[in-house]
Design an enzyme around this catalytic site. Sequence first.
Site, PDB file in Angstrom:
ATOM      1  CB  ALA A  73      -0.977  -0.045   1.178  1.00 35.07           C
ATOM      2  CD  GLN A 112       1.991 -10.970  -2.565  1.00 33.87           C
ATOM      3  OE1 GLN A 112       1.689 -12.143  -2.332  1.00 33.87           O
ATOM      4  NE2 GLN A 112       1.126 -10.121  -3.096  1.00 33.87           N
ATOM      5  CG  ASP A 147      -3.343  -3.573   1.127  1.00 34.24           C
ATOM      6  OD1 ASP A 147      -3.076  -4.594   1.779  1.00 34.24           O
ATOM      7  OD2 ASP A 147      -2.629  -3.122   0.211  1.00 34.24           O
TER       8      ASP A 147
HETATM    9  O1  MRU Z   1      -0.993  -7.236  -3.302  1.00 37.90           O
HETATM   10  P1  MRU Z   1       0.093  -6.572  -2.510  1.00 37.90           P
HETATM   11  O2  MRU Z   1       1.382  -7.318  -2.536  1.00 37.90           O
HETATM   12  O3  MRU Z   1       0.247  -5.113  -2.899  1.00 37.90           O
HETATM   13  O4  MRU Z   1      -0.460  -6.608  -1.027  1.00 37.90           O
HETATM   14  C1  MRU Z   1       0.316  -6.077   0.009  1.00 37.90           C
HETATM   15  C2  MRU Z   1      -0.297  -6.260   1.338  1.00 37.90           C
HETATM   16  O5  MRU Z   1      -1.359  -6.804   1.480  1.00 37.90           O
HETATM   17  C3  MRU Z   1       0.422  -5.653   2.500  1.00 37.90           C
HETATM   18  O6  MRU Z   1       0.217  -6.405   3.648  1.00 37.90           O
HETATM   19  C4  MRU Z   1      -0.155  -4.244   2.722  1.00 37.90           C
HETATM   20  O7  MRU Z   1      -0.035  -3.470   1.554  1.00 37.90           O
HETATM   21  C5  MRU Z   1       0.467  -3.540   3.845  1.00 37.90           C
HETATM   22  S1  MRU Z   1       2.123  -3.122   3.400  1.00 37.90           S
HETATM   23  C6  MRU Z   1       2.910  -2.127   4.351  1.00 37.90           C
END
Ligand code: MRU
Length: 379
Positions: A55, A210, A251
């Site tokens: 995010a 991830q 997010d």
């Molecule tokens: O789909 P992504 O990899 O963008 O999702 C990321 C996440 O869900 C993280 O946990 C979230 O963005 C918090 S990051 C500081």
Amino acid sequence: MQIHGVEQRSLWYDEAGATLRIIDQTRLPFEFCIVELNDLAAVCEAITTMQVRGAPLIGATAAYGLALALRDDHSLAAQRDAVTALLLTRPTAINLQWALQRMVSSLQHIPRGEVYRAALDLAAQLCEEDIATNRRIGETGLALIKQLADEKQTEKPEGQAEVPVNILTHCNAGALATVDWGTALAPIYLAHQQGIAVHVWVDETRPRNQGASLTTWELARQDVPFTLVSDNSGGHLMQQGLVDICLVGSDRTTANGDVCNKVGTYLKALAARDNQVPFYVCLPVSTIDWGLATNGDEIPIEYRDPAEVTRVLGEDDSGVLHTVRIAPQNCPALNPAFDVTPARLVTGLVTDHGIFAATPAGLAELKDELEQTSGVDAP
Ligand code: MRU
């Protein structure tokens, strides 16, 4: 974050080359590759394909995307078109809207001929703020880890070696998801730097993995002990008493404390509640959607290509990358990228302004605090 002994951000603007540089996260952990983004189209593509993701990093990248769009065309129409294009890249993380709103409201006071330079400066400022904010989240969350470490130290039988605080995390909410430090990983990095023994259970985080590809990679670079586990292991680990605390990112968090994060977060929160494991969400206040006061049902959940579920990318023993199918040909698949954890399952919100209850009252208290410190009404 330290990579090969060098301080590295997830993105930075190269003034000399007039280009935005990012770590291409689709190539990790196989290859550390810096990519140049030179225009709005390249920035939109990088966000959509998740070369940059997380995010706060999406917000920072979008801010530079807007700046790049204004390089050759300073007009208000170009600015509006760029904002529209950027908003379409990924729907769930509210930091994207937040960063673009900040850019647009600051640029309205700038003569059109000067908007490009002003936009670059503002994007740079957002990046510096992101780093400082995450560091404060780290300091806030560090207190939780310290307390657990003290309790474990007191409870351990005499003569037994120091027992680490076991932390479970989901997805990647580390330095790679932000400009630097991360949110959920920031307290872990600070604890490790201060000599507190920590060990991280890293959920693989299907379907894009991830956890397996990014969180393990960055924890290894900072020498933080960790173990990769399959997504389905968390409940078992908690039943076995092997998880002291869950730390995840967000997010989008609503004004009643519901937390939208990477799909699978909800199941970890349920398991944590059943096993009395504290479940904390670490987030900058820019991740709060103050306009959503009822519940998380209204958050737009991104549905991604089903092929992300039916196929996986990996490296064979000769170092060659392959994408392979793991389901029958033409297998129907559904790929929601996020889920909503109801506020009642969240022990607390670890923010850059302290820890707040995930309740309407807790969020109202945070809003008051923001208004007092900034002197303006929170959005
Ligand atoms: O789909 P992504 O990899 O963008 O999702 C990321 C996440 O869900 C993280 O946990 C979230 O963005 C918090 S990051 C500081």
